[in-house]
Design an enzyme around this catalytic site. Structure first.
Site, PDB file in Angstrom:
ATOM      1  N   TYR A   1       7.098  12.142  18.298  1.00 21.15           N
ATOM      2  CA  TYR A   1       7.452  10.866  17.667  1.00 21.15           C
ATOM      3  C   TYR A   1       7.746   9.822  18.734  1.00 21.15           C
ATOM      4  CZ  TYR A   1       9.911   7.397  14.874  1.00 21.15           C
ATOM      5  OH  TYR A   1      10.295   6.216  14.277  1.00 21.15           O
TER       6      TYR A   1
ATOM      7  N   ASP B   1      -4.643   5.351   2.806  1.00 23.26           N
ATOM      8  CA  ASP B   1      -4.310   6.333   3.833  1.00 23.26           C
ATOM      9  C   ASP B   1      -4.668   5.684   5.162  1.00 23.26           C
ATOM     10  OD1 ASP B   1      -4.120   8.382   5.642  1.00 23.26           O
ATOM     11  OD2 ASP B   1      -5.495   9.739   4.614  1.00 23.26           O
TER      12      ASP B   1
ATOM     13  N   SER C   1       8.346  -0.165  14.879  1.00 21.43           N
ATOM     14  CA  SER C   1       8.358   0.824  15.944  1.00 21.43           C
ATOM     15  C   SER C   1       9.668   1.605  15.829  1.00 21.43           C
ATOM     16  CB  SER C   1       8.212   0.125  17.303  1.00 21.43           C
ATOM     17  OG  SER C   1       8.258   1.043  18.360  1.00 21.43           O
TER      18      SER C   1
ATOM     19  N   THR D   1       0.821  -1.203   0.000  1.00 26.21           N
ATOM     20  CA  THR D   1       0.000   0.000   0.000  1.00 26.21           C
ATOM     21  C   THR D   1       0.858   1.257   0.000  1.00 26.21           C
ATOM     22  OG1 THR D   1      -0.212   0.411   2.392  1.00 26.21           O
ATOM     23  CG2 THR D   1      -1.644  -1.289   1.418  1.00 26.21           C
TER      24      THR D   1
ATOM     25  N   LYS E   1       5.585   6.253  19.376  1.00 25.48           N
ATOM     26  CA  LYS E   1       6.176   4.916  19.352  1.00 25.48           C
ATOM     27  C   LYS E   1       6.062   4.223  20.719  1.00 25.48           C
ATOM     28  CE  LYS E   1       7.302   4.784  15.035  1.00 25.48           C
ATOM     29  NZ  LYS E   1       6.577   3.860  14.124  1.00 25.48           N
TER      30      LYS E   1
ATOM     31  N   THR F   1      17.534   6.408   5.215  1.00 29.95           N
ATOM     32  CA  THR F   1      16.363   6.532   4.356  1.00 29.95           C
ATOM     33  C   THR F   1      15.979   8.009   4.345  1.00 29.95           C
ATOM     34  OG1 THR F   1      14.772   6.241   6.156  1.00 29.95           O
ATOM     35  CG2 THR F   1      15.600   4.241   5.098  1.00 29.95           C
TER      36      THR F   1
ATOM     37  N   ASN G   1       4.061  -0.606   8.632  1.00 29.24           N
ATOM     38  CA  ASN G   1       5.266   0.181   8.424  1.00 29.24           C
ATOM     39  C   ASN G   1       5.005   1.679   8.255  1.00 29.24           C
ATOM     40  OD1 ASN G   1       8.150   0.631   7.499  1.00 29.24           O
ATOM     41  ND2 ASN G   1       7.059   1.138   5.609  1.00 29.24           N
TER      42      ASN G   1
END
Length: 273
Positions: free
Chosen positions: A148, A56, A134, A32, A152, A183, A83
């Protein structure tokens, strides 16, 4: 036997890298993304083995509809890789209400909706594996990532609880807890606060300096084999740290926590009454 893997946030980063690795070895993947064009290359190479779907994760109804499509298309779901997520960078005081709510909406509630949607499928099968991405920042914190970190921490509690609720049904759960990787998580995928309170300049400067350390960022491709090991294990771990920064950092954190627990043991017991 090939596995049917449903993975969210597959347009880039870990999601796309892992989706391709799974396809390369012969698994079938429901992938997705908000932008399906990001999956065109995988579709061209792997054809019917990949099912690209727009999703979404903030839209609960859309999540349930998407999971239904995956089940009808492939007949089952063996592995969920939850993810989708991103980070808000900035001090806690400088974070706006909209930024805070959107951070929790995507990272926590998005994971919750996907988990809730997949669980009926896994219960019916009496098998399956939920892998939740996570962060080691779900176990400890660093400045400049307060919301953030909080998202988590919430995800950690959610998936650990789910694991205890579904183990007797043959369903496994694993929390993958990476440290920083090269990334675009800290780049294009990130959101920055815009306020600039002078008192926090030393915190910002220290954070920026730490990010420049040459050994700070792991290599994303190095996560492929460990992820496949987790998927293939008959007894996967409840939690798995990814990256030496995460591993060494958490060793120090938990050593200190155990020291504090033991040092204050008498007070803790006395507080019971």
């Amino acid at each position: 036997m090939s596995k049917i893997v449903f993975i969210t946030g597959a347009s880039k980063g870990f999601g796309k890298l892992w989706a391709e690795a799974l396809l390369q070895r012969g698994d079938k993947v429901a992938a997705t993304a908000r932008n399906l064009h990001a999956l065109d290359g995988l579709v061209k190479t792997y054809g019917d083995n990949i099912l690209p779907l727009t999703l979404d994760v903030n839209n609960r109804a859309e999540v349930f509809s998407t999971v239904d499509k995956v089940q009808k298309h492939f007949g089952r779901i063996d592995v969920l890789i939850n993810n989708a997520g991103y980070g808000v960078f900035g001090t806690t005081e400088e974070t706006t209400e909209e930024q805070a709510r959107t951070q929790m909406e995507t990272n926590f509630f998005g994971s919750l909706w996907v988990t809730q949607a997949v669980l009926p499928v896994l219960r019916q099968q009496q098998s399956g594996h939920i892998i939740q991405v996570s962060s080691f920042l779900g176990l400890t914190t660093i400045p400049m990532l307060g919301l953030y970190n909080a998202s988590k921490f919430a995800v950690e509690g959610l998936i650990e609880t789910v694991g205890s609720e579904v183990a007797h049904l043959g369903i496994k759960t694993t929390l993958i807890e990476p440290s920083g990787y090269a990334t675009d998580w800290a780049g294009a995928s990130a959101t920055q606060t815009t306020a600039d309170i002078n008192d926090y300049h030393p915190v910002r400067e220290a954070f920026a300096k730490s990010a420049e350390h040459p050994d700070m960022w792991g290599k994303p491709e190095a996560t492929v084999a460990p992820l496949l090991d987790v998927i293939d294990s008959p007894n996967p771990p409840q939690r798995l740290l990814f990256g030496k920064i995460a591993y060494h950092g958490m060793q120090q954190v938990y050593t200190k926590r155990l020291e504090d627990i033991n040092n204050w043991k008498a007070v803790s017991i006395a507080a019971h009454g």
